[in-house]
Write a protein that holds these residues in place. Structure first.
Motif, PDB file in Angstrom:
ATOM      1  N   ILE A   1       0.838  -1.214   0.000  1.00  0.00           N
ATOM      2  CA  ILE A   1       0.000   0.000   0.000  1.00  0.00           C
ATOM      3  C   ILE A   1       0.865   1.254   0.000  1.00  0.00           C
ATOM      4  N   ASP A   2       1.961   1.253   0.770  1.00  0.00           N
ATOM      5  CA  ASP A   2       2.873   2.410   0.762  1.00  0.00           C
ATOM      6  C   ASP A   2       3.433   2.632  -0.640  1.00  0.00           C
ATOM      7  N   HIS A   3       3.785   1.546  -1.303  1.00  0.00           N
ATOM      8  CA  HIS A   3       4.339   1.634  -2.657  1.00  0.00           C
ATOM      9  C   HIS A   3       3.287   2.170  -3.632  1.00  0.00           C
ATOM     10  N   VAL A   4       2.055   1.697  -3.499  1.00  0.00           N
ATOM     11  CA  VAL A   4       0.962   2.169  -4.362  1.00  0.00           C
ATOM     12  C   VAL A   4       0.732   3.664  -4.142  1.00  0.00           C
ATOM     13  N   THR A   5       0.721   4.087  -2.900  1.00  0.00           N
ATOM     14  CA  THR A   5       0.502   5.501  -2.576  1.00  0.00           C
ATOM     15  C   THR A   5       1.602   6.378  -3.174  1.00  0.00           C
ATOM     16  N   GLU A   6       2.836   5.881  -3.140  1.00  0.00           N
ATOM     17  CA  GLU A   6       3.973   6.637  -3.665  1.00  0.00           C
ATOM     18  C   GLU A   6       4.021   6.648  -5.194  1.00  0.00           C
ATOM     19  N   PHE A   7       3.835   5.489  -5.836  1.00  0.00           N
ATOM     20  CA  PHE A   7       3.966   5.346  -7.296  1.00  0.00           C
ATOM     21  C   PHE A   7       2.726   5.816  -8.052  1.00  0.00           C
ATOM     22  N   LYS A   8       1.565   5.747  -7.407  1.00  0.00           N
ATOM     23  CA  LYS A   8       0.285   6.147  -8.007  1.00  0.00           C
ATOM     24  C   LYS A   8       0.013   5.440  -9.337  1.00  0.00           C
ATOM     25  N   PRO A   9      -0.068   4.099  -9.310  1.00  0.00           N
ATOM     26  CA  PRO A   9      -0.293   3.378 -10.564  1.00  0.00           C
ATOM     27  C   PRO A   9      -1.692   3.624 -11.132  1.00  0.00           C
ATOM     28  N   ASP A  10      -1.771   3.610 -12.465  1.00  0.00           N
ATOM     29  CA  ASP A  10      -3.060   3.710 -13.146  1.00  0.00           C
ATOM     30  C   ASP A  10      -3.707   2.332 -13.249  1.00  0.00           C
ATOM     31  N   VAL A  11      -2.878   1.286 -13.262  1.00  0.00           N
ATOM     32  CA  VAL A  11      -3.322  -0.111 -13.283  1.00  0.00           C
ATOM     33  C   VAL A  11      -2.313  -0.928 -12.481  1.00  0.00           C
ATOM     34  N   ILE A  12      -2.809  -1.966 -11.797  1.00  0.00           N
ATOM     35  CA  ILE A  12      -1.937  -2.898 -11.087  1.00  0.00           C
ATOM     36  C   ILE A  12      -2.145  -4.292 -11.666  1.00  0.00           C
ATOM     37  N   ILE A  13      -1.037  -4.954 -11.987  1.00  0.00           N
ATOM     38  CA  ILE A  13      -1.060  -6.363 -12.397  1.00  0.00           C
ATOM     39  C   ILE A  13      -0.481  -7.131 -11.215  1.00  0.00           C
ATOM     40  N   MET A  14      -1.258  -8.069 -10.649  1.00  0.00           N
ATOM     41  CA  MET A  14      -0.816  -8.718  -9.428  1.00  0.00           C
ATOM     42  C   MET A  14      -1.018 -10.220  -9.450  1.00  0.00           C
ATOM     43  N   ASP A  15       0.049 -10.930  -9.096  1.00  0.00           N
ATOM     44  CA  ASP A  15      -0.011 -12.377  -8.935  1.00  0.00           C
ATOM     45  C   ASP A  15      -0.727 -12.683  -7.614  1.00  0.00           C
ATOM     46  N   ILE A  16      -1.396 -13.824  -7.565  1.00  0.00           N
ATOM     47  CA  ILE A  16      -2.055 -14.234  -6.321  1.00  0.00           C
ATOM     48  C   ILE A  16      -1.039 -14.859  -5.360  1.00  0.00           C
ATOM     49  N   MET A  17      -0.201 -15.749  -5.890  1.00  0.00           N
ATOM     50  CA  MET A  17       0.724 -16.473  -5.019  1.00  0.00           C
ATOM     51  C   MET A  17       2.057 -15.742  -4.913  1.00  0.00           C
ATOM     52  N   LEU A  18       2.198 -14.977  -3.833  1.00  0.00           N
ATOM     53  CA  LEU A  18       3.425 -14.247  -3.547  1.00  0.00           C
ATOM     54  C   LEU A  18       4.123 -14.926  -2.369  1.00  0.00           C
ATOM     55  N   PRO A  19       5.440 -14.740  -2.230  1.00  0.00           N
ATOM     56  CA  PRO A  19       6.167 -15.473  -1.191  1.00  0.00           C
ATOM     57  C   PRO A  19       5.782 -15.101   0.238  1.00  0.00           C
ATOM     58  N   ASP A  20       5.335 -13.856   0.452  1.00  0.00           N
ATOM     59  CA  ASP A  20       5.075 -13.414   1.822  1.00  0.00           C
ATOM     60  C   ASP A  20       3.601 -13.191   2.145  1.00  0.00           C
ATOM     61  N   ILE A  21       2.737 -13.147   1.136  1.00  0.00           N
ATOM     62  CA  ILE A  21       1.311 -12.883   1.388  1.00  0.00           C
ATOM     63  C   ILE A  21       0.491 -13.313   0.176  1.00  0.00           C
ATOM     64  N   ASP A  22      -0.749 -13.608   0.403  1.00  0.00           N
ATOM     65  CA  ASP A  22      -1.685 -13.935  -0.669  1.00  0.00           C
ATOM     66  C   ASP A  22      -2.071 -12.633  -1.373  1.00  0.00           C
ATOM     67  N   GLY A  23      -1.913 -12.580  -2.690  1.00  0.00           N
ATOM     68  CA  GLY A  23      -2.261 -11.378  -3.448  1.00  0.00           C
ATOM     69  C   GLY A  23      -3.704 -10.947  -3.265  1.00  0.00           C
ATOM     70  N   ARG A  24      -4.583 -11.905  -2.948  1.00  0.00           N
ATOM     71  CA  ARG A  24      -5.988 -11.556  -2.728  1.00  0.00           C
ATOM     72  C   ARG A  24      -6.167 -10.731  -1.459  1.00  0.00           C
ATOM     73  N   VAL A  25      -5.293 -10.939  -0.477  1.00  0.00           N
ATOM     74  CA  VAL A  25      -5.323 -10.130   0.745  1.00  0.00           C
ATOM     75  C   VAL A  25      -4.917  -8.691   0.412  1.00  0.00           C
ATOM     76  N   LEU A  26      -3.905  -8.551  -0.459  1.00  0.00           N
ATOM     77  CA  LEU A  26      -3.489  -7.220  -0.901  1.00  0.00           C
ATOM     78  C   LEU A  26      -4.600  -6.540  -1.696  1.00  0.00           C
ATOM     79  N   LEU A  27      -5.273  -7.311  -2.558  1.00  0.00           N
ATOM     80  CA  LEU A  27      -6.386  -6.775  -3.335  1.00  0.00           C
ATOM     81  C   LEU A  27      -7.476  -6.240  -2.413  1.00  0.00           C
ATOM     82  N   LYS A  28      -7.806  -7.016  -1.391  1.00  0.00           N
ATOM     83  CA  LYS A  28      -8.839  -6.604  -0.429  1.00  0.00           C
ATOM     84  C   LYS A  28      -8.421  -5.312   0.272  1.00  0.00           C
ATOM     85  N   GLU A  29      -7.170  -5.246   0.708  1.00  0.00           N
ATOM     86  CA  GLU A  29      -6.659  -4.052   1.380  1.00  0.00           C
ATOM     87  C   GLU A  29      -6.728  -2.848   0.436  1.00  0.00           C
ATOM     88  N   LEU A  30      -6.333  -3.043  -0.819  1.00  0.00           N
ATOM     89  CA  LEU A  30      -6.370  -1.976  -1.816  1.00  0.00           C
ATOM     90  C   LEU A  30      -7.789  -1.462  -2.033  1.00  0.00           C
TER      91      LEU A  30
END
Length: 125
Positions: free
Chosen positions: A40-69
């Motif tokens: 989220i800090d990275h998104v706030t700083e970079f201000k992406p127009d679109v995010i491409i995100m894998d679900i299976m990440l080494p430290d967290i489920d991408g779906r959890v990040l999607l929900k937070e976003l």
């Protein structure tokens, strides 16, 4: 037209590199993350127009990040394309939070670009 920012969250370096090269060749500003830490800090700083995100990440489920976003007021509008080798468009959702689009791996580059342009168009509407 200003260059659009695209954030790619993908732990497979080869896939991340390929997507980055393709998007940069289409004149996008691209930033990549290979894990979900500080997302989220990275998104706030970079201000992406679109995010491409894998679900299976080494430290967290991408779906959890999607929900937070999607539950964060200043980032909920950002279109997300989820990608996965394990899940499909019918079974990837977590807590009924859906991405704006979904692609299974391996994917076709033309299809990837079509989806990105569609998400950008939707974001500008």
């Amino acid at each position: 037209m200003a260059k659009k920012n695209i954030l790619v969250v993908e732990d497979n370096h080869a896939i991340l590199d390929v997507i980055t090269l393709i998007l940069e060749s289409e004149a996008f500003n691209v930033d990549g993350l290979n894990k979900g830490a500080d997302f989220i800090d990275h998104v706030t700083e970079f201000k992406p127009d679109v995010i491409i995100m894998d679900i299976m990440l080494p430290d967290i489920d991408g779906r959890v990040l999607l929900k937070e976003l999607k539950e964060t007021a200043n980032t909920s509008h950002i279109p997300v394309l989820m990608i996965s080798a394990r899940y499909n468009s019918g079974n990837y959702m977590l807590d009924d939070i859906a991405a704006d689009d979904f692609m299974a791996k391996p994917f076709n580059i033309d299809e990837l670009m079509d989806k990105i342009y569609a998400l950008l168009k939707k974001a500008d509407a």
